[in-house]
Design a protein around this motif. Structure first.
Motif, PDB file in Angstrom:
ATOM      1  N   THR A  24      -4.128  -0.160  -2.521  1.00  0.00           N
ATOM      2  CA  THR A  24      -4.570   0.158  -1.166  1.00  0.00           C
ATOM      3  C   THR A  24      -3.799   1.380  -0.689  1.00  0.00           C
ATOM      4  OG1 THR A  24      -4.960  -2.187  -0.692  1.00  0.00           O
ATOM      5  CG2 THR A  24      -4.829  -0.711   1.195  1.00  0.00           C
TER       6      THR A  24
ATOM      7  N   ARG B 164      -9.303   0.577  -0.313  1.00  0.00           N
ATOM      8  CA  ARG B 164      -8.869  -0.338  -1.365  1.00  0.00           C
ATOM      9  C   ARG B 164      -9.659  -0.062  -2.640  1.00  0.00           C
ATOM     10  NH1 ARG B 164      -9.202  -5.771   0.700  1.00  0.00           N
ATOM     11  NH2 ARG B 164      -7.220  -5.254   1.661  1.00  0.00           N
TER      12      ARG B 164
ATOM     13  N   HIS C  43       0.835  -1.187   0.000  1.00  0.00           N
ATOM     14  CA  HIS C  43       0.000   0.000   0.000  1.00  0.00           C
ATOM     15  C   HIS C  43       0.880   1.250   0.000  1.00  0.00           C
ATOM     16  CE1 HIS C  43       0.453  -1.392   4.230  1.00  0.00           C
ATOM     17  NE2 HIS C  43       0.767  -0.133   4.436  1.00  0.00           N
TER      18      HIS C  43
END
Length: 129
Positions: free
Chosen positions: A51, A44, A7
């Motif tokens: 993400t 997400r 992420h």
């Protein structure tokens, strides 16, 4: 084989508010929050390919971001429509010395810069870019 990105993380004062703002901008869903007091919130993408994590930190943003997202208008839309939508949601235009360019440099409610590009994904794919 290369590493896999888990992420992208944003340090922020109010993870709940900033994640909510970006959820509206991107059309992403909130996938988890950590207690107490919304100190970490994750979003997400619908295809589960991206993400973003928002983490509460005590210090404020003090200078230009060294990393920023570049966003494209979705297929079926255009830059002018998306710019109007972003400004209505509370994005602000910023000058980071970009000069006269085709994209727009904006900031989210906590001052994090991002760019709104001109072409949609389909236009990029059609050009072989």
């Amino acid at each position: 084989m290369g590493l896999v990105v888990s992420h992208i993380t944003f340090d922020c004062a109010d993870p709940n508010a900033l994640a909510g703002w970006w959820a509206q901008v991107l059309g992403w869903e909130r996938v988890w929050e950590l207690d107490p007091a919304d100190e970490e919130v994750a979003l997400r993408s619908p295809d589960a390919m991206g993400t973003w994590l928002f983490i509460k930190v005590p210090d404020r943003k003090s200078s230009k971001n060294r990393v920023h997202p570049d966003l494209r208008p979705p297929n079926g839309s255009d830059q002018a429509t998306e710019l109007a939508r972003l400004l209505e949601l509370g994005a602000t235009p910023v000058d980071i010395g970009q000069g006269d360019v085709q994209w727009h440099v904006l900031a989210d409610p906590e001052g994090n810069e991002f760019c709104l590009l001109v072409r949609t994904p389909a236009q990029v794919a059609d050009d072989g870019d």
